[in-house]
Design an enzyme around this catalytic site. Sequence first.
Site, PDB file in Angstrom:
ATOM      1  N   ASP A  65      33.372  47.916  44.064  1.00 54.29           N
ATOM      2  CA  ASP A  65      34.506  47.096  43.635  1.00 54.29           C
ATOM      3  C   ASP A  65      35.557  47.063  44.734  1.00 54.29           C
ATOM      4  O   ASP A  65      36.049  48.105  45.171  1.00 54.29           O
ATOM      5  CB  ASP A  65      35.113  47.675  42.356  1.00 54.29           C
ATOM      6  CG  ASP A  65      36.293  46.852  41.868  1.00 54.29           C
ATOM      7  OD1 ASP A  65      36.073  45.908  41.087  1.00 54.29           O
ATOM      8  OD2 ASP A  65      37.440  47.153  42.263  1.00 54.29           O
ATOM      9  N   TYR A  72      43.140  44.276  49.180  1.00 53.48           N
ATOM     10  CA  TYR A  72      42.996  45.656  49.669  1.00 53.48           C
ATOM     11  C   TYR A  72      42.962  45.694  51.193  1.00 53.48           C
ATOM     12  O   TYR A  72      43.198  46.739  51.802  1.00 53.48           O
ATOM     13  CB  TYR A  72      41.715  46.307  49.142  1.00 53.48           C
ATOM     14  CG  TYR A  72      41.630  46.480  47.651  1.00 53.48           C
ATOM     15  CD1 TYR A  72      42.698  46.177  46.809  1.00 53.48           C
ATOM     16  CD2 TYR A  72      40.453  46.937  47.065  1.00 53.48           C
ATOM     17  CE1 TYR A  72      42.597  46.331  45.433  1.00 53.48           C
ATOM     18  CE2 TYR A  72      40.345  47.097  45.684  1.00 53.48           C
ATOM     19  CZ  TYR A  72      41.416  46.784  44.874  1.00 53.48           C
ATOM     20  OH  TYR A  72      41.305  46.930  43.516  1.00 53.48           O
ATOM     21  N   LYS A 108      37.838  39.956  44.340  1.00 52.11           N
ATOM     22  CA  LYS A 108      38.927  39.463  43.493  1.00 52.11           C
ATOM     23  C   LYS A 108      39.721  38.374  44.202  1.00 52.11           C
ATOM     24  O   LYS A 108      40.057  38.509  45.381  1.00 52.11           O
ATOM     25  CB  LYS A 108      39.855  40.608  43.090  1.00 52.11           C
ATOM     26  CG  LYS A 108      39.147  41.772  42.407  1.00 52.11           C
ATOM     27  CD  LYS A 108      40.126  42.851  41.990  1.00 52.11           C
ATOM     28  CE  LYS A 108      39.405  44.078  41.470  1.00 52.11           C
ATOM     29  NZ  LYS A 108      38.842  44.909  42.549  1.00 52.11           N
ATOM     30  N   HIS A 164      42.485  38.298  40.012  1.00 53.54           N
ATOM     31  CA  HIS A 164      43.054  39.636  40.123  1.00 53.54           C
ATOM     32  C   HIS A 164      44.158  39.879  39.084  1.00 53.54           C
ATOM     33  O   HIS A 164      44.318  40.989  38.582  1.00 53.54           O
ATOM     34  CB  HIS A 164      43.606  39.849  41.535  1.00 53.54           C
ATOM     35  CG  HIS A 164      43.626  41.268  41.966  1.00 53.54           C
ATOM     36  ND1 HIS A 164      43.365  41.665  43.258  1.00 53.54           N
ATOM     37  CD2 HIS A 164      43.863  42.415  41.299  1.00 53.54           C
ATOM     38  CE1 HIS A 164      43.444  42.975  43.355  1.00 53.54           C
ATOM     39  NE2 HIS A 164      43.753  43.462  42.171  1.00 53.54           N
TER      40      HIS A 164
END
Length: 324
Positions: free
Chosen positions: A51, A56, A85, A118
Amino acid sequence: MSLTKDTRVTLNDGNAMPILGLGTYASSDVPKSVGEEATKIAIDLGYRHIDCAYIYGNEVQIGRAIRSKIADGTVKREDIFYTGKLWCTFFSPELVRKGLEQSLSDLQLDYLDLFIMHWPFSLKPSGAEQPTDLDKAFAYDNVDFLSTWEALEACKDAGLVKSIGVSNFNRRQLERLLSKPGLKYKPVCNQVECHVYLSQSKLQAFCKSHDIVLVAYSVLGSHRDKNWVDLSTPVLLEDPVLAQVAAKHNRSPAEVAMRFVLQKGIVVLAKSFSAERLKKNLGMFDFELTPEDMSTLEGLNQNLHYGPFKELKEHPEYPFHDEY
């Protein structure tokens, strides 16, 4: 049926998601290479669900780790279930595919197994690519997530993603999506914060009634990143009741905390970059909590969000004003 690290849950579109996933978020002070090496170790240990997310900032490294384990014969691409996401600045329908293609390019993969929204709110970028203060880094946008969903459906039809889902949606927002005229695909999952202090039982029951899988992040409470978390909140793994249940089973509080969520029928994302903890986390499959244990741990629920994103509470689509 006994649960193992290889167990998969069938999604409402027929695809299958491993019930254990590796979470790959890390604060900005952690070198990206650490997540890359941890992903390789996790795959060697048998983790098959990875994931990650555009925001990120580490999809290049995580993709490189996945491809290296494919190249050395440890796994085939179809063995890996990769979740990406769509960040909130790509919610305009004309930008959705661009956001997806950016992730695919960074990962150097031909498709994603799962692509999720997200958050339910849309934001306008204002300079900062990876903000630590959302309130200052972004301005609100009014793109309706229903139009974003249509663009996600088109990405699925194009074969760029196998499944599509959402994250951090409350019941009311899910109902809006499910009742959307012309809905082609239901979300396969709703990824939310979930742990013994936030058991999400009501949201889980609603999702289950619509064949939507609940996926849990922050199952151990929180990464305690001061940029996102109120450090005055209790440390979940230090809870005395959790410790008592752990001692009864001769397990760590972390193993029991993860087993609790798993045994509720929720997919667990276990975030760790430590080889030792990655291996130890698999211990959640080596024991079973009794109904009494489950009831005891359910009683710890405080509806506590470690990551409430209070900076965005004035956004009309802020999801946590509702009970669930």
